[in-house]
Design a protein around this motif. Structure first.
Motif, short mmCIF file in Angstrom:
data_model
loop_
_atom_site.label_atom_id
_atom_site.label_comp_id
_atom_site.label_asym_id
_atom_site.label_seq_id
_atom_site.Cartn_x
_atom_site.Cartn_y
_atom_site.Cartn_z
N ARG A 1 0.84 -1.22 0.00
CA ARG A 1 0.00 0.00 0.00
C ARG A 1 0.87 1.27 0.00
N LEU A 2 1.92 1.21 -0.79
CA LEU A 2 2.81 2.38 -0.89
C LEU A 2 2.69 3.06 -2.25
N LEU A 3 1.76 2.63 -3.09
CA LEU A 3 1.66 3.24 -4.42
C LEU A 3 1.34 4.74 -4.35
N PRO A 4 0.48 5.22 -3.44
CA PRO A 4 0.26 6.68 -3.38
C PRO A 4 1.55 7.47 -3.14
N GLN A 5 2.40 7.00 -2.20
CA GLN A 5 3.66 7.70 -1.94
C GLN A 5 4.58 7.62 -3.16
N VAL A 6 4.58 6.47 -3.85
CA VAL A 6 5.42 6.32 -5.04
C VAL A 6 4.98 7.30 -6.13
N ASP A 7 3.67 7.37 -6.39
CA ASP A 7 3.18 8.24 -7.46
C ASP A 7 3.36 9.71 -7.12
N LEU A 8 3.21 10.08 -5.84
CA LEU A 8 3.43 11.47 -5.44
C LEU A 8 4.91 11.85 -5.58
N ALA A 9 5.81 10.89 -5.29
CA ALA A 9 7.24 11.17 -5.46
C ALA A 9 7.57 11.39 -6.93
N ALA A 10 7.02 10.58 -7.82
CA ALA A 10 7.25 10.77 -9.24
C ALA A 10 6.68 12.10 -9.72
N LEU A 11 5.49 12.45 -9.23
CA LEU A 11 4.86 13.72 -9.62
C LEU A 11 5.73 14.90 -9.19
N SER A 12 6.23 14.89 -7.97
CA SER A 12 7.05 16.00 -7.48
C SER A 12 8.33 16.13 -8.29
N LEU A 13 9.00 15.01 -8.59
CA LEU A 13 10.22 15.07 -9.39
C LEU A 13 9.94 15.59 -10.80
N ALA A 14 8.82 15.19 -11.38
CA ALA A 14 8.49 15.65 -12.72
C ALA A 14 8.21 17.15 -12.74
N LEU A 15 7.51 17.67 -11.73
CA LEU A 15 7.24 19.11 -11.66
C LEU A 15 8.55 19.89 -11.52
N GLU A 16 9.46 19.39 -10.70
CA GLU A 16 10.75 20.05 -10.55
C GLU A 16 11.50 20.07 -11.87
N ALA A 17 11.50 18.95 -12.59
CA ALA A 17 12.20 18.89 -13.87
C ALA A 17 11.57 19.81 -14.90
N CYS A 18 10.24 19.87 -14.95
CA CYS A 18 9.56 20.76 -15.89
C CYS A 18 9.87 22.22 -15.58
N THR A 19 9.92 22.56 -14.31
CA THR A 19 10.27 23.92 -13.91
C THR A 19 11.69 24.27 -14.32
N ALA A 20 12.59 23.28 -14.25
CA ALA A 20 13.99 23.56 -14.54
C ALA A 20 14.26 23.76 -16.02
N ASP A 21 13.64 22.91 -16.89
CA ASP A 21 14.00 22.99 -18.31
C ASP A 21 12.83 23.32 -19.23
N GLY A 22 11.61 23.43 -18.70
CA GLY A 22 10.47 23.78 -19.53
C GLY A 22 10.08 22.71 -20.53
N GLN A 23 10.45 21.48 -20.31
CA GLN A 23 10.15 20.39 -21.23
C GLN A 23 8.92 19.63 -20.76
N ALA A 24 8.03 19.28 -21.69
CA ALA A 24 6.82 18.54 -21.35
C ALA A 24 7.18 17.11 -20.94
N ARG A 25 6.48 16.63 -19.91
CA ARG A 25 6.75 15.29 -19.38
C ARG A 25 5.45 14.57 -19.06
N SER A 26 5.58 13.26 -18.90
CA SER A 26 4.43 12.43 -18.56
C SER A 26 4.86 11.45 -17.48
N VAL A 27 4.00 11.31 -16.45
CA VAL A 27 4.23 10.33 -15.39
C VAL A 27 2.99 9.46 -15.27
N HIS A 28 3.17 8.28 -14.66
CA HIS A 28 2.07 7.33 -14.49
C HIS A 28 1.53 7.42 -13.08
#
Length: 552
Positions: free
Chosen positions: A474-501
């Motif tokens: 039952r750790l999938l919510p924490q896993v998906d939130l961690a991926a979402l946070s990293l993707a937002l940081e990366a998009c902010t840094a380089d302005g490149q469109a991304r997709s997460v699951h």
């Protein structure tokens, strides 16, 4: 340390002591003999040389020529001749010649023989004395060869003596071993009477053990029916008639511990969401579903000798086959049979099947953990059947990458949860990036699956290694939130469109959608570049909650 081993070590120690002592005594004795022979040789050589020198009439040149001719034969290390007043007339010497004997041997057993001495005269007039010292390498080599031969013969005799002693010791200890086997048999519930030995010291012990075996056999025979009834009540599930967890694990441990066996195949069957099924259908209908699963397992028990099944807990069943290499086929057959069961179809009940093959020399807990890994992947990947790897290797399942069978897989759900949770809490996660392009190879966005570092300083593992375990824990919510946070940081840094699951299990978790919305609101510019995808197959009843999540 056992008595047999202590006696064996004592025999070996005594034989080695006797061998080394005899070899030392023989070597010292042989050296003394060779030393006396060398001294005698030196005296004979000195007498012969003195006689030859005495015939030269006192001519110094002739004396030196005769001495040099004798010295050139190579048998002597030094030849000297001195007059009565101490003058040296002849002094011929050469270094000791090397032999085959090693240096340590020559040092340990040196052959320092005294030089031979004889008087030289011219007629009746004395001229002086001659001293002769022979080379010792030949004698040293002879001593070394003699010691090697003696050591070889003594070693052969020691081995023969040891074999004889061990054979006799084993013969004498057989009655004691038979008594030990009697005690072990009693512990296993078997009653074995041993033959009484001839040794008086052990005859009384064997006779007492035989008497005890007979008394216990009579007691157990009198209580057999009552014990069988109690065992049946304690070991069998009242609903399905299958053995309960404790009895099944005992049988599994016995099969895994068979020395030299080919291994076993272990298959786990789960009825997911049993509590919801019980609330929807009631106890009677739910019991019918459980009995239907048990009946399918019992068909294998009846048809395949050595196969046994059990109910591990409310929703989990297990089937153990006594031969390896059939886990995949049996799991697929189980899945097909359960899917066609009228009782399960009428109740709209689903099943998940996981299998582990080639299990041997393992603890029962490790074997169950390996099969549980496959069962977790089967549930997480919405695949009703998945085979787990053998303990020595990893293989690809029908719809997943290779599974991890390391220590974390064997430690159980608690260890999995701790390992993944520690990686999330310590920030040991990162995103991979794969280009998603259109027909003209134009970049649409970057696919960013999450990688997790399960071990500190280890490699970052793909989702196939840990996603099913995270779902089970039952750790999938924490896993998906961690991926979402990293993707937002990366998009902010380089302005490149991304997709997460995002997993449907996360979206259906209370509070998950609100957390996602808060993160998107905190980074609006990056949020416009981010896509959140749910790639799982959903039932019709799950589409409305997904639409609500998308709207939020």
């Amino acid at each position: 340390m056992t008595l047999t081993r202590r006696l064996a070590l004592l025999v070996v120690a005594m034989l080695l002591l006797a061998l080394l002592g005899s070899l030392s005594i023989h070597s010292v004795g042989a050296r003394d003999v060779l030393l006396r022979q060398l001294e005698l040789r030196n005296r004979d050589a000195a007498a012969a040389l003195a006689l030859a020198l005495s015939q030269q009439g006192g001519d110094l040149a002739a004396l030196r020529t005769v001495a040099a001719a004798q010295f050139d034969l190579g048998h002597y290390r030094r030849i000297t001749m001195q007059t009565a007043d101490g003058r040296t007339l002849i002094d011929l010497q050469q270094p000791p010649q090397p032999g085959r004997a090693p240096a340590w041997f020559s040092t340990a057993l040196p052959l320092d023989a005294e030089a031979g001495q004889a008087q030289v005269s011219a007629g009746w007039q004395p001229l002086g004395s001659v001293r002769v010292l022979s080379q010792t390498h030949g004698s040293q080599d002879a001593l070394w060869d003699a010691m090697q031969r003696t050591a070889g013969l003594m070693l052969v005799l020691a081995v023969v003596a040891a074999l004889v002693v061990f054979a006799m010791l084993r013969l004498w200890l057989q009655p004691l071993q038979a008594t030990v086997q009697q005690a072990e048999a009693l512990g296993q519930g078997r009653f074995v009477e041993a033959h009484e030995p001839r040794l008086p010291e052990l005859r009384g012990l064997t006779r007492s053990m035989n008497s005890l075996v007979r008394r216990m056999r009579d007691v157990f025979a009198a209580q057999a029916e009552q014990v069988a009834l109690l065992q049946q009540q304690a070991q069998q599930d009242a609903v399905t008639g299958l053995p309960l967890r404790t009895h099944f694990i005992a049988q599994l441990q016995q099969g895994l511990a068979e020395s030299g066996g080919p291994g076993v195949a272990l298959i786990l069957v789960r009825v997911p969401q049993l509590e919801s099924l019980n609330l929807r259908l009631g106890h009677t209908a739910t019991d019918q579903v459980l009995r239907a699963v048990a009946d399918v397992l019992l068909t294998y028990v009846d048809r395949v000798p050595g196969t046994f099944a059990g109910r591990l807990n409310g929703s989990d069943f297990a089937l153990c086959l006594p031969v390896p290499g059939v886990a995949d086929e049996t799991a697929e057959s189980l899945r097909t049979t359960l899917a066609a069961s009228s009782a399960l179809r009428a109740a709209s009940a689903e099943t998940a099947v996981g299998a582990a093959d080639g299990l041997r020399d393992l603890d029962s807990g490790d074997a169950l953990a390996l099969a549980d890994v496959a069962l977790a992947h089967a549930e997480a990947l919405a695949d009703s059947t998945l085979a787990a790897p053998t303990p020595q290797a990893t293989v690809d399942g029908p719809s997943a990458a290779a599974l991890d069978t390391g220590a974390s897989a064997r430690a159980g759900a608690r260890a999995w949860r701790q390992q993944i949770a520690a990686a999330l809490g310590e920030g040991r996660v990162r995103l991979a990036q794969f280009r998603m392009v259109d027909r003209e190879s134009g970049l649409i966005h970057l696919e960013c699956p999450l990688r997790v570092q399960l071990q500190v300083d280890g490699d970052y593992q793909p989702a196939a290694r840990w996603l099913a375990l995270a779902h089970r824990s039952r750790l999938l919510p924490q896993v998906d939130l961690a991926a979402l946070s990293l993707a937002l940081e990366a998009c902010t840094a380089d302005g490149q469109a991304r997709s997460v699951h995002a997993a449907w299990a996360s979206m259906s978790e209370p509070g998950f959608i609100r957390e996602v919305a808060l993160r998107l609101q905190s980074a609006p510019q990056a949020a416009r570049l981010l896509s959140i995808e749910c790639i799982e197959g959903l039932r019709a009843g799950e589409l409305a909650p997904l639409a609500a999540a998308a709207a939020a």
